[in-house]
Design a protein around this motif. Structure first.
Motif, PDB file in Angstrom:
ATOM      1  N   PHE A 114       0.825  -1.205   0.000  1.00 44.70           N
ATOM      2  CA  PHE A 114       0.000   0.000   0.000  1.00 44.70           C
ATOM      3  C   PHE A 114       0.862   1.260   0.000  1.00 44.70           C
ATOM      4  N   LEU A 115       1.937   1.255   0.798  1.00 46.28           N
ATOM      5  CA  LEU A 115       2.672   2.491   1.044  1.00 46.28           C
ATOM      6  C   LEU A 115       3.703   2.845  -0.011  1.00 46.28           C
ATOM      7  N   VAL A 116       4.414   1.868  -0.563  1.00 47.87           N
ATOM      8  CA  VAL A 116       5.543   2.193  -1.438  1.00 47.87           C
ATOM      9  C   VAL A 116       5.144   3.114  -2.584  1.00 47.87           C
ATOM     10  N   PRO A 117       4.130   2.811  -3.392  1.00 51.50           N
ATOM     11  CA  PRO A 117       3.805   3.732  -4.481  1.00 51.50           C
ATOM     12  C   PRO A 117       3.363   5.107  -3.989  1.00 51.50           C
ATOM     13  N   ARG A 118       2.693   5.171  -2.871  1.00 47.80           N
ATOM     14  CA  ARG A 118       2.228   6.454  -2.347  1.00 47.80           C
ATOM     15  C   ARG A 118       3.397   7.306  -1.858  1.00 47.80           C
ATOM     16  N   PRO A 144       5.400   2.258  10.083  1.00 43.49           N
ATOM     17  CA  PRO A 144       5.666   1.733   8.734  1.00 43.49           C
ATOM     18  C   PRO A 144       5.918   2.844   7.714  1.00 43.49           C
ATOM     19  N   ILE A 145       5.252   3.974   7.876  1.00 40.42           N
ATOM     20  CA  ILE A 145       5.437   5.094   6.948  1.00 40.42           C
ATOM     21  C   ILE A 145       6.833   5.669   7.104  1.00 40.42           C
ATOM     22  N   THR A 146       7.248   5.903   8.349  1.00 38.90           N
ATOM     23  CA  THR A 146       8.572   6.473   8.596  1.00 38.90           C
ATOM     24  C   THR A 146       9.671   5.589   8.036  1.00 38.90           C
ATOM     25  N   GLN A 147       9.584   4.294   8.292  1.00 40.72           N
ATOM     26  CA  GLN A 147      10.637   3.394   7.840  1.00 40.72           C
ATOM     27  C   GLN A 147      10.773   3.401   6.321  1.00 40.72           C
ATOM     28  N   LEU A 148       9.660   3.351   5.613  1.00 46.26           N
ATOM     29  CA  LEU A 148       9.715   3.342   4.153  1.00 46.26           C
ATOM     30  C   LEU A 148      10.119   4.699   3.605  1.00 46.26           C
ATOM     31  N   GLU A 151      13.901   5.094   3.866  1.00 45.85           N
ATOM     32  CA  GLU A 151      14.615   4.274   2.882  1.00 45.85           C
ATOM     33  C   GLU A 151      14.492   4.861   1.483  1.00 45.85           C
ATOM     34  N   ILE A 152      13.277   5.253   1.099  1.00 43.84           N
ATOM     35  CA  ILE A 152      13.051   5.752  -0.259  1.00 43.84           C
ATOM     36  C   ILE A 152      13.679   7.129  -0.441  1.00 43.84           C
ATOM     37  N   TRP A 153      13.594   7.986   0.587  1.00 44.20           N
ATOM     38  CA  TRP A 153      14.211   9.314   0.484  1.00 44.20           C
ATOM     39  C   TRP A 153      15.728   9.186   0.310  1.00 44.20           C
ATOM     40  N   TRP A 342       4.666   5.101  16.543  1.00 43.69           N
ATOM     41  CA  TRP A 342       5.181   6.178  15.694  1.00 43.69           C
ATOM     42  C   TRP A 342       6.701   6.218  15.819  1.00 43.69           C
ATOM     43  N   LEU A 343       7.326   6.793  14.800  1.00 43.66           N
ATOM     44  CA  LEU A 343       8.779   6.770  14.720  1.00 43.66           C
ATOM     45  C   LEU A 343       9.263   8.073  14.087  1.00 43.66           C
ATOM     46  N   GLU A 344      10.353   8.611  14.648  1.00 41.64           N
ATOM     47  CA  GLU A 344      11.049   9.721  13.996  1.00 41.64           C
ATOM     48  C   GLU A 344      12.439   9.254  13.621  1.00 41.64           C
TER      49      GLU A 344
END
Length: 357
Positions: A114-118, A144-148, A151-153, A342-344
């Motif tokens: 769900f998250l990778v393309p977004r 999950p959003i922070t981790q991806l 990595e992608i950034w 949550w994660l920073e």
């Protein structure tokens, strides 16, 4: 300025995505704000900032800021376009915030598929909108959003991220239904205490506690001037309470603890700072003051009070659980909607400019 719609990266699982970019909060469609308002505790890092910015813009109080909001939507199973994620690049009086991302879908749906393309398309939109690489000093979002995103950034920009998070926390909330309104206990060795909103005469004591809180929040430390500025702002905006204690045999009261709540809307408040003076730790000051602040907020119109608590801060988890914040009991293993990890994660400090939050 009208919003900008960014075409998605061409890939089979991104064809129904739409990214919209807004550089003025008042341009954000009312339907987006309404979706965020449906779950204000989950969206507490974005919604209050948007509402404040909209109010400021509509009253003509123009402040020069570098703020940007991005929305990601997709087509659901019933062929309706639905909001999935909202990203904010914003700032406060104290400095620039991290990149915040909130989800409007259940936490259980935040899978890689769900998250990778977004996230890829949000990052593409960020770069097209001109967000500088040195502006993105950290990302704070559901785990999950922070981790991806990190990595992608890093893959997209070459700016490395740190493996050790700046902050790993649980988002929790307290409502009138969960609030535990126990009678406050007497402090040890003290003749009296007073739980009250801070006033300007408390400035130095509040500044000292703000300085201590920041010192425990590397890398977002404050010097004396910065702590004083933050204390002045909190007192001026009536967003901080203090626990005043007068020890037996002393003629002068002391400020033992503070609780600040700084991301607030009509229905919800978020506690963003709890700090007890080292000399008063272990005497129940934090629990006593947090309970009083929650009582004040919940019984003056707020439907919920949210906060984040670090996973490894067991004493704080116990304090908040005792007040009525849900999902923090070590014996509770059933998921609660809205209680989330949550994660920073920060990015190479040699290549970014730190803000403060």
């Amino acid at each position: 300025m009208p919003s900008t719609t960014v075409s998605p990266i061409i890939r089979s699982d991104a064809s129904d995505l739409e990214i919209n970019t807004y550089d003025a909060a008042s341009d954000i469609p009312p339907r987006v704000v309404e979706v965020l308002r449906r779950n204000p505790t989950r969206t507490n890092v974005v919604l209050p900032i948007i509402e404040k910015a909209i109010s400021r813009e509509l009253t003509g109080d123009i402040v020069e800021t570098e703020e940007l909001w991005l929305t990601c939507s997709s087509i659901d199973d019933e062929e309706n376009r639905t909001l999935d994620l909202v990203l904010s690049c914003s700032e406060s009086e104290m400095g620039k915030y991290p990149i915040f991302i909130v989800a409007t879908v259940p936490f259980s749906r935040l899978t890689d598929q769900f998250l990778v393309p977004r996230i890829e398309n949000l990052i593409l939109a960020m770069t097209r909108a001109g967000i500088r690489l040195d502006r993105v000093y950290s990302i704070f979002a559901p785990e999950p959003i922070t981790q991806l995103f990190a990595e992608i950034w890093t893959e997209f920009t070459g700016v490395a991220h740190y493996e050790t998070p700046y902050y790993a926390a649980m988002l929790s909330f307290c409502t009138r239904g969960s609030f535990r309104n126990r009678q406050a206990t007497r402090t040890q060795g003290a003749v009296r205490y007073n739980l009250r909103p801070a006033r300007i005469s408390d400035l130095d004591a509040v500044a000292a506690l703000c300085h201590g809180f920041a010192a425990d929040s590397e890398p977002f430390v404050l010097n004396d001037a910065g702590a004083l500025e933050e204390a002045q702002m909190l007192i001026r905006k009536e967003q901080v309470w203090v626990h005043e204690t007068q020890r037996e045999g002393s003629n002068l009261p002391e400020i033992a603890c503070l609780v600040a709540y700084t991301r607030n809307i009509q229905t919800t408040a978020t506690i963003t700072k709890v700090m007890t003076s080292p000399a008063h730790r272990g005497s129940g000051c934090a629990q006593r003051l947090v309970r009083q602040v929650c009582k004040h907020l919940l019984y003056s119109g707020k439907q919920a009070v949210a906060l984040y608590v670090a996973h490894d801060n067991i004493p704080a988890c116990k304090v908040y659980h005792n007040v009525g914040f849900v999902g923090l009991d070590k014996y509770h293993d059933q998921p609660i909607e809205g209680v989330e990890r949550w994660l920073e994660i920060g990015f190479d400090r040699a290549k970014v400019q730190l803000g403060h939050w």
